[in-house]
Design a protein around this motif. Structure first.
Motif, PDB file in Angstrom:
ATOM      1  N   LEU A 182      26.336  73.035 -28.469  1.00  0.00           N
ATOM      2  CA  LEU A 182      25.848  73.765 -29.644  1.00  0.00           C
ATOM      3  C   LEU A 182      26.998  74.287 -30.496  1.00  0.00           C
ATOM      4  O   LEU A 182      26.959  74.198 -31.733  1.00  0.00           O
ATOM      5  N   ALA A 183      28.025  74.824 -29.855  1.00  0.00           N
ATOM      6  CA  ALA A 183      29.188  75.288 -30.624  1.00  0.00           C
ATOM      7  C   ALA A 183      29.879  74.103 -31.300  1.00  0.00           C
ATOM      8  O   ALA A 183      30.321  74.202 -32.449  1.00  0.00           O
ATOM      9  N   PHE A 184      29.949  72.982 -30.613  1.00  0.00           N
ATOM     10  CA  PHE A 184      30.615  71.793 -31.135  1.00  0.00           C
ATOM     11  C   PHE A 184      29.922  71.282 -32.400  1.00  0.00           C
ATOM     12  O   PHE A 184      30.595  70.819 -33.338  1.00  0.00           O
ATOM     13  N   ILE A 185      28.584  71.365 -32.457  1.00  0.00           N
ATOM     14  CA  ILE A 185      27.855  70.849 -33.620  1.00  0.00           C
ATOM     15  C   ILE A 185      27.624  71.920 -34.687  1.00  0.00           C
ATOM     16  O   ILE A 185      26.916  71.685 -35.671  1.00  0.00           O
ATOM     17  N   GLY A 186      28.185  73.104 -34.488  1.00  0.00           N
ATOM     18  CA  GLY A 186      28.129  74.129 -35.527  1.00  0.00           C
ATOM     19  C   GLY A 186      27.043  75.168 -35.366  1.00  0.00           C
ATOM     20  O   GLY A 186      26.768  75.929 -36.299  1.00  0.00           O
ATOM     21  N   TYR A 187      26.432  75.264 -34.167  1.00  0.00           N
ATOM     22  CA  TYR A 187      25.392  76.267 -33.922  1.00  0.00           C
ATOM     23  C   TYR A 187      25.711  77.065 -32.651  1.00  0.00           C
ATOM     24  O   TYR A 187      24.968  77.029 -31.674  1.00  0.00           O
ATOM     25  N   PRO A 188      26.815  77.802 -32.657  1.00  0.00           N
ATOM     26  CA  PRO A 188      27.191  78.541 -31.448  1.00  0.00           C
ATOM     27  C   PRO A 188      26.168  79.627 -31.121  1.00  0.00           C
ATOM     28  O   PRO A 188      25.578  80.241 -32.012  1.00  0.00           O
ATOM     29  N   GLN A 189      25.974  79.841 -29.833  1.00  0.00           N
ATOM     30  CA  GLN A 189      25.107  80.921 -29.390  1.00  0.00           C
ATOM     31  C   GLN A 189      25.897  82.231 -29.415  1.00  0.00           C
ATOM     32  O   GLN A 189      27.002  82.305 -28.895  1.00  0.00           O
ATOM     33  N   VAL A 190      25.300  83.250 -30.015  1.00  0.00           N
ATOM     34  CA  VAL A 190      25.968  84.548 -30.094  1.00  0.00           C
ATOM     35  C   VAL A 190      25.250  85.602 -29.247  1.00  0.00           C
ATOM     36  O   VAL A 190      25.761  86.694 -29.040  1.00  0.00           O
ATOM     37  N   GLN A 191      24.070  85.256 -28.755  1.00  0.00           N
ATOM     38  CA  GLN A 191      23.291  86.183 -27.928  1.00  0.00           C
ATOM     39  C   GLN A 191      22.356  85.362 -27.057  1.00  0.00           C
ATOM     40  O   GLN A 191      21.907  84.286 -27.452  1.00  0.00           O
ATOM     41  N   ILE A 192      22.065  85.875 -25.866  1.00  0.00           N
ATOM     42  CA  ILE A 192      21.096  85.209 -25.006  1.00  0.00           C
ATOM     43  C   ILE A 192      20.107  86.227 -24.466  1.00  0.00           C
ATOM     44  O   ILE A 192      20.395  87.427 -24.366  1.00  0.00           O
ATOM     45  N   ARG A 193      18.931  85.735 -24.134  1.00  0.00           N
ATOM     46  CA  ARG A 193      17.900  86.553 -23.489  1.00  0.00           C
ATOM     47  C   ARG A 193      17.410  85.783 -22.268  1.00  0.00           C
ATOM     48  O   ARG A 193      17.064  84.601 -22.367  1.00  0.00           O
ATOM     49  N   ASP A 194      17.379  86.433 -21.116  1.00  0.00           N
ATOM     50  CA  ASP A 194      16.896  85.815 -19.890  1.00  0.00           C
ATOM     51  C   ASP A 194      15.546  86.400 -19.495  1.00  0.00           C
ATOM     52  O   ASP A 194      15.334  87.614 -19.584  1.00  0.00           O
ATOM     53  N   GLU A 195      14.661  85.525 -19.052  1.00  0.00           N
ATOM     54  CA  GLU A 195      13.387  85.933 -18.472  1.00  0.00           C
ATOM     55  C   GLU A 195      13.277  85.226 -17.125  1.00  0.00           C
ATOM     56  O   GLU A 195      13.414  84.007 -17.049  1.00  0.00           O
ATOM     57  N   ILE A 196      13.056  85.986 -16.043  1.00  0.00           N
ATOM     58  CA  ILE A 196      13.003  85.404 -14.706  1.00  0.00           C
ATOM     59  C   ILE A 196      11.688  85.795 -14.037  1.00  0.00           C
ATOM     60  O   ILE A 196      11.298  86.956 -14.035  1.00  0.00           O
ATOM     61  N   SER A 197      11.022  84.789 -13.483  1.00  0.00           N
ATOM     62  CA  SER A 197       9.816  85.037 -12.694  1.00  0.00           C
ATOM     63  C   SER A 197       9.901  84.208 -11.421  1.00  0.00           C
ATOM     64  O   SER A 197      10.643  83.231 -11.349  1.00  0.00           O
ATOM     65  N   VAL A 198       9.157  84.618 -10.424  1.00  0.00           N
ATOM     66  CA  VAL A 198       9.122  83.910  -9.150  1.00  0.00           C
ATOM     67  C   VAL A 198       7.684  83.495  -8.881  1.00  0.00           C
ATOM     68  O   VAL A 198       6.756  84.298  -9.039  1.00  0.00           O
TER      69      VAL A 198
END
Length: 251
Positions: A182-198
């Motif tokens: 994503l960074a290579f093609i010009g859309y770098p991630q600047v924030q992430i959100r995680d959701e975890i369920s079991v």
């Protein structure tokens, strides 16, 4: 062995004793259990009762069945998946492998990723994660990640087609580029959100990940945001017996 009022073993008491032996190390990971005949003689019951007791251990994920009727104590070598470091600044993508593969190699294990790519309309859930209309085109990359030739993760990523079309994300292979695609093609991630369920796996996940009965999975959803909004969502299904999930947070 847990006694019953008549002094005769039951399927439950057989399972209890064998479980104790597994957890104490008398029966070690990878050990083959004695045959039903041997266990029937030991507990003074029929082979059918022994089989019912072992079925309880299979349902708990402590024992697996093999061809030829053998039953073996489950033996898996879990990976430590540090989700704080995964895909963060300083990520270790290179031509030799992405951030996940590099972490696996650093742990002395052998990673591989088997990739399929398709263009699909966003369902309601994917549309919510990506902030796009339902039915809008997305590029879907499905990866079966293996460690030492054993399936360890099923990772499905969706990208808006406006971002992924005509880029390496369309290539049906294990693509890795310095800094991340994503960074290579010009859309770098600047924030992430995680959701975890079991939860328990569905039949398709059970088959693709070769899960013995009674194995729960963690569903890890990671939404990546660029400067203008979501640029990717990745849903990873991770068998519970093959992973230790780690977060390290400053307080």
């Amino acid at each position: 062995m847990t006694p019953t009022p008549t002094g005769r073993a039951t399927a439950r008491s057989i399972a209890d004793e064998l479980r104790t032996e597994i957890r104490s190390g008398v029966l070690r990971p990878g050990d083959v259990l004695p045959t039903s005949r041997v266990l029937a003689e030991r507990f003074g019951v029929t082979p059918k009762t022994v089989g019912s007791g072992i079925d309880l251990l299979k349902a708990e994920g402590l024992v697996i069945g093999e061809q030829g009727g053998r039953r073996r104590v489950r033996a898996n070598k879990p990976i430590v998946w540090n989700l704080t470091k995964f895909e963060r600044n300083g990520r270790r993508d290179s031509a030799a492998g992405d951030d996940w593969s590099t972490a696996i190699r650093d742990a002395g294990r052998e990673p591989a990723q088997h990739v399929s790519v398709s263009t699909v309309p966003a369902d309601e859930q994917v549309a919510r994660w990506l902030g796009i209309p339902v039915g809008e085109s997305t590029v879907q990359r499905v990866r079966i990640r293996t460690v030492d030739d054993q399936p360890y993760q099923l990772a499905t990523s969706h990208f808006p087609s406006t971002i992924a079309a005509g880029t390496p994300l369309m290539e049906e292979r294990d693509v890795s580029l310095p800094g991340g695609i994503l960074a290579f093609i010009g859309y770098p991630q600047v924030q992430i959100r995680d959701e975890i369920s079991v939860r328990m796996p569905d039949p398709d996940e059970t088959e693709r990940l070769q899960l013995p009965p009674g194995t729960p999975v963690a569903e890890h959803v990671r939404i990546g945001y660029g400067e203008a909004g979501p640029v990717r969502v990745m849903v990873t299904i991770a068998p519970g017996d093959r992973h230790k999930l780690v977060y390290e947070l400053e307080v």
